[in-house]
Design an enzyme around this catalytic site. Structure first.
Site: not given
Ligand code: F6P
Length: 361
Positions: A139-140
């Site tokens: 998700i980063d």
């Protein structure tokens, strides 16, 4: 001369490593369907990441096993972010046992889906002789050499919706509302989530802030009768201050867990302002739930491209998105690197151009 006997069908393992992320199941599905449909391959899922190679946990995947998982969050194979077979919790190197299990299954290749820590381990297995293809997830959105990772769009959507919801309380009570996002050392989630959710102040790890600058912006807005919405990345920090660390996870290849900077900012701002300051940590809500349509498509493209690399025997490479095209890059170029927000990034410039504060002078 008689024709050579046909080659036996490929047998390909697939595992998901590191933290969960919306879209993992979409990749597992795409890898399985493409390899079975295009190459008549056998596909075996290794359970709980690299730990499954040590614990001997694997199961064959057929079309029926991946039916209906496209939209499901998490990973049907399970994951693990504390197991590095090259350096286990007691310090020993158990990679030979992991390799022996892969060979006992008769795997011709392993598709490894994960973030930078997982890619570093995948690279070592490749160097140790296991044919590996990597698929980037997080998700980063901070993996090197790929402009997007699946899961990021879903996390941004959660942040945007959370900010919208926090804005109603901010407006109704004239408060400063602070939302803390994930993202580790990169500010992508806070930047895109903050822009999408209408934040007035966006604080990124790449742009150290001062409490005085944030307070000045909140005061100016309050004087104009306006509340303030702050979106702060967990890796953001005040100039000259260290990171807010919430925990150290023994045995994890990346042991530091960030968190708590929103509470620190709230405590520092409150004495400087007349209005109430509150904070909310969005935490794992950003990683949970169903992937957005964009992430389902990206994960499917990545899974399909990984299946292509396997069929072309292009080992030791990771799928990447460059100029919106699926390409591949050497795993060695990705391992141990992160991609952070360049302070001059177009969206940073747009934020500044719209009059948002990034908390710097
Ligand atoms: O890398 C993904 C991520 O969600 C980061 O944004 C966050 O800092 C970290 O993982 C949290 O990890 P864990 O679930 O192990 O606490």
């Amino acid at each position: 001369m008689a024709a050579p006997p046909p080659l036996p069908p490929l047998h390909v393992g697939v595992l998901t490593g590191g933290g969960d992320c919306p879209g993992l199941n979409a990749v597992i599905r795409a890898v399985t369907l493409a390899l079975r449909h295009e190459a008549g391959a056998r596909v075996t899922g290794i359970e709980r990441g690299f730990r499954g190679l040590l614990d001997g946990r694997a199961r064959e995947l057929h079309e029926a096993d991946v039916a209906g998982i496209l939209c499901e969050g998490g990973t049907v194979l399970g994951s693990d972010n504390t197991c590095d077979p090259f350096h286990t919790a007691d310090g020993s190197d158990r990679s030979a046992a992991a390799l022996a299990f892969a060979r006992s299954l008769g795997l011709d290749a392993l598709v490894v889906i994960g973030g930078d820590g997982t890619m570093a381990i995948a690279h070592r297995f490749h160097q140790a002789g296991l044919p590996v293809v990597g698929v980037p997830k997080t998700i980063d959105n901070d993996l090197a050499h790929t402009e997007r990772t699946f899961g990021f769009d879903s996390a941004v959507a959660v942040v945007a919706q959370a900010l919208e919801r926090l804005a109603t309380t901010a407006r109704s009570h004239g408060r400063v509302m602070i939302a803390e996002t994930m993202g580790r050392y990169a500010g992508w989630i806070a930047l895109e989530g903050g822009m999408a959710g209408g934040a007035d102040v966006i604080l990124l790890p790449e742009v150290p802030f001062t409490v005085a600058a944030v307070a000045a912006r909140c005061r100016a807005r309050a004087q104009a009768g306006r509340s303030t919405l702050v979106c702060i990345a967990e890796g953001a920090h005040a100039a000259g201050q260290g990171l807010s660390v919430s925990a150290t996870l023994q045995g994890s290849p990346d042991p530091l867990r960030l968190g708590g900077v929103a509470a620190v900012l709230q405590a520092a701002l409150q004495p400087l302002l007349d209005c109430e300051v509150r904070h909310t940590v969005l935490g794992h809500t950003q990683r949970g739930g169903t992937p957005t349509a964009f992430d389902r498509v990206l994960a499917t493209r990545f899974g399909y491209h990984a299946a292509q690399l396997v069929q072309q025997r292009q080992w030791g490479r990771m799928v990447a998105l460059q100029a919106d095209t699926c390409v591949s890059v050497p795993l060695g170029d990705v391992a141990g690197r992160t991609r952070r927000v360049p302070p001059g990034h177009a969206l940073v410039q747009a934020a500044r151009g719209l009059g948002l504060s990034l908390g710097d002078a």
